[in-house]
Design an enzyme around this catalytic site. Structure first.
Site, PDB file in Angstrom:
ATOM      1  N   GLY A  82       0.835  -1.189   0.000  1.00  0.00           N
ATOM      2  CA  GLY A  82       0.000   0.000   0.000  1.00  0.00           C
ATOM      3  C   GLY A  82       0.865   1.232   0.000  1.00  0.00           C
ATOM      4  O   GLY A  82       2.091   1.160  -0.139  1.00  0.00           O
ATOM      5  N   ASP A 137     -10.129   4.217  10.812  1.00  0.00           N
ATOM      6  CA  ASP A 137     -10.060   3.971   9.368  1.00  0.00           C
ATOM      7  C   ASP A 137     -10.731   2.644   9.019  1.00  0.00           C
ATOM      8  O   ASP A 137     -10.151   1.803   8.339  1.00  0.00           O
ATOM      9  CB  ASP A 137      -8.608   3.968   8.897  1.00  0.00           C
TER      10      ASP A 137
END
Length: 444
Positions: free
Chosen positions: A21, A139
């Protein structure tokens, strides 16, 4: 350069890269002291990062490990250790052979209500336990929920979580998270809290039921963020007890939402065939037009065995007053014109969506040439002199000097015929206005 077979901290042998990521690379590894399989997440630092930046990243990784280690739950990925390798921090975590919910939705589009209820029961249980330990995840999104072959769901990446009463490295006045799954109060610049996690999980479950986020299908991040800040919810097409629980979680007023423990109890009842009990909270105001017919869509998030958050960090201040609608400011006319380049089976359209002194936000839309289906794509360009890329979302970034390559991740590498996918980034510019680069779009 770390590679397969390398030994981390004298005990963790890297085997296979399983995910990447914007903030790190995840490896499947073996703990040679205990003889067990683990996941090792290596934090990525920008090239040329100075000692202060490196130390801040180490502090962040250490804090992530400390916060996550406080939580022991069968539906939360366990963090075992934090070590250094080559001067960079590495997190050692539980390994789960799985796919992210984002990857599942990218392939299937949506899930049956019974599957969503099962996922909701498991993840809400883990988050309820986190809340009871004073931990806010901050998140929650499809990319941070992992699904194993036996349908076990686990929440991952408490990397931007906050333990109540503990300072956080990420608190710098910026909005942190993925816009499509933010709570309205966070999009308006407020602090994330337990109720915000409830909303984000509700938005994630809505996407699983409907095939898109509750804020509709919007490509431009700044437009999406403004819509989130107003709390504009798209009307769902599905009905039933799962949808009723999700809509209760999506109330604009944080005080009107159920607690995560109440959500867990309601979802447990649904899975067990009982009638869920929730406070009489009513439904959120549904103000958007009915969505387009259900289709396979890209859900922002991360895939793989154990991927970290790749959410957007938007350095802007939105009005704290929920009645104030943020103004969406268009960049100068010269910067809004889109440049499209077609080559090697796909097209890439680049445009600047916002600009400010010393920086800008840009968006690149990728589609199959002549409307064809894409399986794998990459866009390359050369950064103009004095330009930087500071944050990127919805893609995998590789840089060699001034040469930039952005590739599709496993959640958005496949683009259906006649559809497109977009990635965006926040860039810096030393002098003057952003300069449009010459793009090259390729398929395998």
């Amino acid at each position: 350069m770390t590679d397969e077979g390398d030994l981390i901290a004298g005990r963790y042998r890297l085997q296979t890269r399983v995910g990447q990521g914007g903030m790190g690379i995840v490896w499947r590894a073996t703990d040679e002291q205990l003889g067990r399989v683990v996941a090792v997440k290596q934090m990525l630092l920008h090239p040329g990062s100075d000692e202060a930046v490196t130390e801040q990243a180490v502090q962040r990784a250490t804090r992530e490990a400390r916060v996550a280690a406080r939580l022991k739950h069968p539906h939360a990925i366990t963090v075992y250790d934090v070590v250094r390798h080559g001067g960079k921090p590495c997190l050692v975590m539980e390994f789960l052979s799985s796919r992210s919910l984002a990857a599942v939705l990218a392939e299937q589009g949506w899930l049956p209500a019974s599957n969503v209820a099962l996922i909701a029961r498991q993840i809400s249980g883990a988050l309820a336990a986190a809340h009871e330990h004073g931990i806010v995840h901050r998140d929650v999104k499809p990319g941070n929920i992992l699904i194993s072959r036996d349908n076990t769901a686990k929440i991952v990446d408490f990397g931007i979580s906050r333990a109540t009463g503990e300072a956080t490295v990420t608190d710098a006045g910026a909005i942190v998270g993925t816009p499509a799954f933010l709570a309205p109060e966070v999009a308006r610049g407020g602090d994330a809290n337990f109720a915000s996690d409830v909303f984000s999980l509700g938005a994630t479950l809505f996407a699983a039921l409907e095939g898109h986020s509750p804020f509709g299908e919007v490509d431009a991040a700044i437009v999406l963020l403004a819509r989130v800040a107003r709390g504009q919810i798209a009307p769902p097409k599905t009905t039933g007890p799962v949808t009723d629980v999700v809509l209760a979680m999506l109330r604009n007023d944080p005080a009107a939402r159920p607690s995560m423990r109440q959500v867990h109890e309601a979802c447990t009842a649904i899975v067990e065939g009982r009638t869920p009990e929730l406070p009489a909270l009513g439904r959120p105001t549904l103000v958007l037009p009915a969505r387009r017919p259900r289709k396979r869509v890209v859900v922002a998030g991360s895939a793989g065995v154990c991927l970290l958050a790749t959410g957007v960090v938007i350095g802007m201040s939105l009005a704290a007053d929920p009645t104030t609608i943020p103004e969406v400011v268009s960049p100068p006319t010269s910067a809004t014109a889109a440049t499209t380049v077609a080559s090697h089976g796909c097209t890439a359209s680049y445009r600047v969506t916002d600009a400010w002194p010393g920086g800008y936000q840009a968006e690149v839309t990728v589609a199959g040439e002549r409307g064809r289906r894409l399986v794998g794509w990459s866009v390359t360009w050369r950064l103009p002199e004095g330009h930087t890329i500071d944050d990127l979302w919805n893609g995998v970034l590789t840089r060699t000097g001034r040469h930039v390559k952005v590739s599709g991740a496993d959640w958005n590498a496949v683009v259906p015929a006649a559809e497109s996918v977009a990635f965006g980034f926040v860039g810096g510019v030393a002098d003057g206005q952003p300069v449009e680069p010459k793009l090259t779009c390729r398929t395998p």
